[in-house]
Enzyme design. Structure first.
Site, PDB file in Angstrom:
ATOM      1  N   ASP A 144       0.750  -1.151   0.065  1.00 15.97           N
ATOM      2  CA  ASP A 144       0.331   0.169   0.065  1.00 15.97           C
ATOM      3  C   ASP A 144       0.942   1.481  -0.154  1.00 15.97           C
ATOM      4  OD1 ASP A 144      -2.334  -1.242   0.222  1.00 15.97           O
ATOM      5  OD2 ASP A 144      -2.242  -1.478   2.412  1.00 15.97           O
ATOM      6  N   ASP A 178      -6.910  -1.137  -4.629  1.00 16.54           N
ATOM      7  CA  ASP A 178      -8.251  -0.672  -3.890  1.00 16.54           C
ATOM      8  C   ASP A 178      -8.836   0.455  -4.241  1.00 16.54           C
ATOM      9  OD1 ASP A 178      -7.056  -2.665  -1.698  1.00 16.54           O
ATOM     10  OD2 ASP A 178      -5.809  -1.010  -1.131  1.00 16.54           O
TER      11      ASP A 178
END
Length: 198
Positions: A144, A178
């Site tokens: 991430d 995401d």
């Protein structure tokens, strides 16, 4: 939109997601951060579980999560093909394609990253195809990097529960996969009447 274009969208999002993750993983120390603006940063972390850092307990939690994701992608693929056969709206086709691309992006991390990278730490940048991988098949960590701390400060004391506490909005760190999933779900919600017009 043709089914071919839908799968091309899946492929483009998937490639961009993986290129970005591999670049971050092989060029950043864990927790390295680049500040573009106070509210927009690239901040490298790894997520061992589901969205928002939730983890399934036990030795087989990560394996169960990865296997669930794989089954879900097959279900999403069936939904995409079925929607095309039923001549569903382009809104629905695009939404499903984005959700599928995002799910595949995070599955790749979970399946492969543990065996092709060594450990990312605050003192070591990971290398690809390392002879000392950090994990095993199906136990990789999801990379991430996008961080948007739009507002930080103490909340007014009159607020129930959180009053007087330090708070960051928006505190999540996420990746392009995401974003694709969120945009796909957003299309389903915001354009609901056009998505499910039939």
């Amino acid at each position: 939109m043709s089914l071919k274009k839908a799968y091309l969208l899946v492929l483009v999002v998937l490639v961009l997601d993986q290129v970005l993750k591999i670049y971050i993983k092989t060029n950043f120390l864990l927790n390295d951060e680049i500040i573009f603006f106070d509210w927009f940063r690239i901040h490298f972390i790894e997520n061992e579980g589901m969205a928002w850092g939730v983890e399934l307990p036990g030795d087989y939690g990560k394996l169960a999560l990865t296997l669930f994701r794989i089954v879900a992608v097959f279900g999403i693929g069936w939904w995409l093909n079925d929607s095309f056969k039923k001549k569903a709206s382009n809104y629905l086709i695009v939404a499903i394609a984005l959700i599928m691309a995002g799910a595949l992006g995070n599955i790749i991390d979970s399946i492969f990253y543990g065996v092709i990278f060594n450990e990312s730490t605050p003192g070591q940048i990971a290398t690809m195809f390392s002879d000392q991988p950090y994990g095993t098949w199906f136990h990789g960590k999801v990379v991430d990097m996008f961080y948007f701390p739009i507002w930080k400060g103490y909340l007014p004391s009159w607020l129930p529960i959180w009053g007087g506490k330090y708070f960051t909005f928006f505190n999540a760190i996420f990746n392009l996969a995401d974003v694709a999933i969120s945009v796909g779900v957003g299309i389903l919600i915001i354009f609901n009447k056009k998505v499910f017009k039939n």
